[in-house]
Design an enzyme around this catalytic site. Structure first.
Site, PDB file in Angstrom:
ATOM      1  N   ASN A  87     132.415  56.630-103.597  1.00 52.15           N
ATOM      2  CA  ASN A  87     133.027  57.541-104.560  1.00 52.15           C
ATOM      3  C   ASN A  87     133.900  56.843-105.590  1.00 52.15           C
ATOM      4  OD1 ASN A  87     134.215  57.383-101.805  1.00 52.15           O
ATOM      5  ND2 ASN A  87     136.003  58.268-102.795  1.00 52.15           N
ATOM      6  N   HIS A 124     130.134  70.752-104.274  1.00 52.45           N
ATOM      7  CA  HIS A 124     130.823  70.655-105.569  1.00 52.45           C
ATOM      8  C   HIS A 124     130.722  69.286-106.238  1.00 52.45           C
ATOM      9  CE1 HIS A 124     134.779  68.578-104.621  1.00 52.45           C
ATOM     10  NE2 HIS A 124     134.345  68.816-103.400  1.00 52.45           N
ATOM     11  N   THR A 150     131.163  83.578 -89.568  1.00 54.34           N
ATOM     12  CA  THR A 150     130.237  84.300 -90.452  1.00 54.34           C
ATOM     13  C   THR A 150     129.906  83.427 -91.651  1.00 54.34           C
ATOM     14  OG1 THR A 150     131.118  86.398 -89.718  1.00 54.34           O
ATOM     15  CG2 THR A 150     129.952  86.403 -91.830  1.00 54.34           C
ATOM     16  N   CYS A 154     146.128  56.573-101.655  1.00 51.67           N
ATOM     17  CA  CYS A 154     146.245  55.694-100.495  1.00 51.67           C
ATOM     18  C   CYS A 154     146.160  56.542 -99.232  1.00 51.67           C
ATOM     19  CB  CYS A 154     147.558  54.949-100.514  1.00 51.67           C
ATOM     20  SG  CYS A 154     148.982  56.025-100.580  1.00 51.67           S
TER      21      CYS A 154
HETATM   22  C1  LIG Z   1     134.175  64.250-102.278  1.00 53.08           C
HETATM   23  C2  LIG Z   1     133.692  63.441-101.155  1.00 53.08           C
HETATM   24  C3  LIG Z   1     133.821  63.905 -99.843  1.00 53.08           C
HETATM   25  C4  LIG Z   1     134.524  65.187 -99.483  1.00 53.08           C
HETATM   26  O1  LIG Z   1     133.840  66.294 -99.980  1.00 53.08           O
HETATM   27  P1  LIG Z   1     134.491  67.762 -99.865  1.00 53.08           P
HETATM   28  O2  LIG Z   1     133.310  68.671 -99.954  1.00 53.08           O
HETATM   29  O3  LIG Z   1     135.404  67.864-101.046  1.00 53.08           O
HETATM   30  O4  LIG Z   1     135.191  67.839 -98.581  1.00 53.08           O
HETATM   31  C5  LIG Z   1     133.331  63.116 -98.822  1.00 53.08           C
HETATM   32  N1  LIG Z   1     132.737  61.947 -99.083  1.00 53.08           N
HETATM   33  C6  LIG Z   1     132.593  61.474-100.325  1.00 53.08           C
HETATM   34  C7  LIG Z   1     131.921  60.163-100.546  1.00 53.08           C
HETATM   35  C8  LIG Z   1     133.066  62.204-101.407  1.00 53.08           C
HETATM   36  O5  LIG Z   1     132.945  61.730-102.635  1.00 53.08           O
END
Ligand SMILES: *Cc1c(COP(=O)(O)O)cnc(C)c1O
Length: 390
Positions: A153, A212, A248, A336
């Site tokens: 990420n 998302h 649910t 961090c």
């Molecule tokens: C954003 C992200 C997550 C967490 O995703 P959420 O749906 O916001 O909990 C996990 N791993 C990576 C690599 C991400 O970029």
């Protein structure tokens, strides 16, 4: 002021088609999928269709698709679920992961350590890659889980998932007679929009995606669970999601994430190429026009939308603030996660000093990013860095 959003790795806007697909399930189609009447059946059919769509995207069985409330939950389920299942046997439990995972992998691993599990955090090369031979060396007869992310990420590096899978499969063959199978999990949250996620090609047993990060709704995730992979659930209750995740169903969310994932497959060839061109244009301009700027991580095997720069002699917090004042939204990588480390554990793993890590900024492009956006952002960046260096 026109705002320019270059933080798609943090979240993406909801796609219009995805939003349209979700809408009916907020209003007239509000039924509970567990109900026997027609309201319930309609909702159940929507969930079934969604599950088939995701199964098509992953190339798996629909019973292998488990809808969750986030990628964070999927990662926790994968790690805690495999570990708790292995602990039933009373043997020592070992987990292998990398030093550049998202916090939603690192944190549950740390918690498992506090509960007596031993965890190996594999190093990465200077440009951000795991060496599959390191996985081979770390595997022991107690290794129950390997969790390596598909794409990072912060720096966008794409890991050699299928090569790692081959090593694990070989290990499993060799140790078949006397040990529990080593399960392979990948966090594909960043990868799902841009990269193929066929589970057979990747060779994974468990795979996490997030809605998302792929133009779907927030608060939605999937965990692919390969048939016969045993996991202890995180959430017990009425037994939804094949008993793996009670509660649910979030029907609009499930419709949303499945539509988004299917649309990603349809769009990605075209948008991926376009975004790579824009990203490379950004990298070229920044490295040419900003003295001392350099790219963190490899330019090859990198997510199309990701560019993470070190701007020597600046402080990312100051720079982000100035950029935001001019309408440019970027990010300083993730916060961090341990008190000992006051900067990005990913940049630390690449070998960056605290000062350089705290002078680094991530720009992440999306499908609506234009060349004009990039050129304006670079002009604003050049101006801001000049001001900071004065
Ligand atoms: C954003 C992200 C997550 C967490 O995703 P959420 O749906 O916001 O909990 C996990 N791993 C990576 C690599 C991400 O970029």
């Amino acid at each position: 002021m026109k705002r320019i959003y270059l933080d798609h790795a943090a979240t993406t806007p909801l796609d219009g088609d995805v939003s349209a697909a979700m809408m009916p399930y907020f209003s007239e189609q509000f039924g509970n999928p567990s109900s026997v009447h027609s309201y319930g059946r309609e909702a159940q059919q929507a969930v079934d269709r969604a599950r088939h769509m995701v199964a098509d995207v992953f190339g798996c069985l629909s019973q292998e698709v488990i809808f969750t409330g986030s990628a964070t939950e999927s990662n926790n389920f994968a790690i805690q679920g495999v570990v708790r299942n292995a602990q039933k046997r009373g043997n020592p439990v070992h987990v292998i992961t990398s030093s550049i995972e998202h916090e939603s992998v690192t944190s549950p691993c740390k918690q498992m350590e506090r509960e007596g599990v031993s965890v190996t955090y594999l190093p990465v090369s200077q440009d951000g890659f795991i060496d599959p031979t390191d996985v081979a060396q770390a595997l022991t007869e107690h290794t129950v889980l390997v969790s390596v992310m598909y794409a990072n990420n912060e720096i966008g590096t794409i890991q050699p998932i299928s090569e790692i899978s081959e090593i694990i499969q070989e290990h499993n063959l060799k140790t078949k007679s006397y040990k529990l199978k080593t399960v392979f999990h990948t966090d594909a949250a960043q990868a799902a929009y841009f990269l193929p996620c066929r589970v057979a090609d990747l060779g994974v047993d468990l795979m996490t995606v997030s809605g998302h990060k792929a133009y779907g709704p927030k608060g939605t995730g999937v965990l692919y669970v390969k048939k016969n992979t045993e996991l202890i659930p995180l959430i017990f209750g009425s037994g939804q999601e094949y008993g793996k995740r009670s509660g649910t169903e979030n029907v609009p969310g499930i419709v949303g994430i499945s539509t988004a994932l299917a649309k990603a497959v349809a769009d990605r060839d075209e948008t991926g190429k376009r975004i790579i061109d824009l990203r490379d244009h950004l990298i070229a301009r920044v490295c040419k026009e900003i003295p001392g700027a350099s790219l963190n991580g490899s330019q090859k095997e990198r997510l199309p939308g990701n560019a993470n720069f070190l701007f020597r002699g600046t402080r990312s917090q100051d720079l982000l603030y100035m950029l935001d004042e001019e309408g440019v939204a970027a990010s300083a990588g993730s916060a961090c996660q341990s008190k000992a480390l006051s900067y990005s554990h990913v940049l630390h793993a690449l070998g960056l000093s605290e000062k350089d890590a705290n002078a680094s900024i991530r720009f992440s492009l999306g499908k609506d990013t234009t060349k004009k956006d990039i050129d304006s952002a670079v002009s604003i960046l050049v101006k801001s860095i000049r001001k900071l260096q004065e």
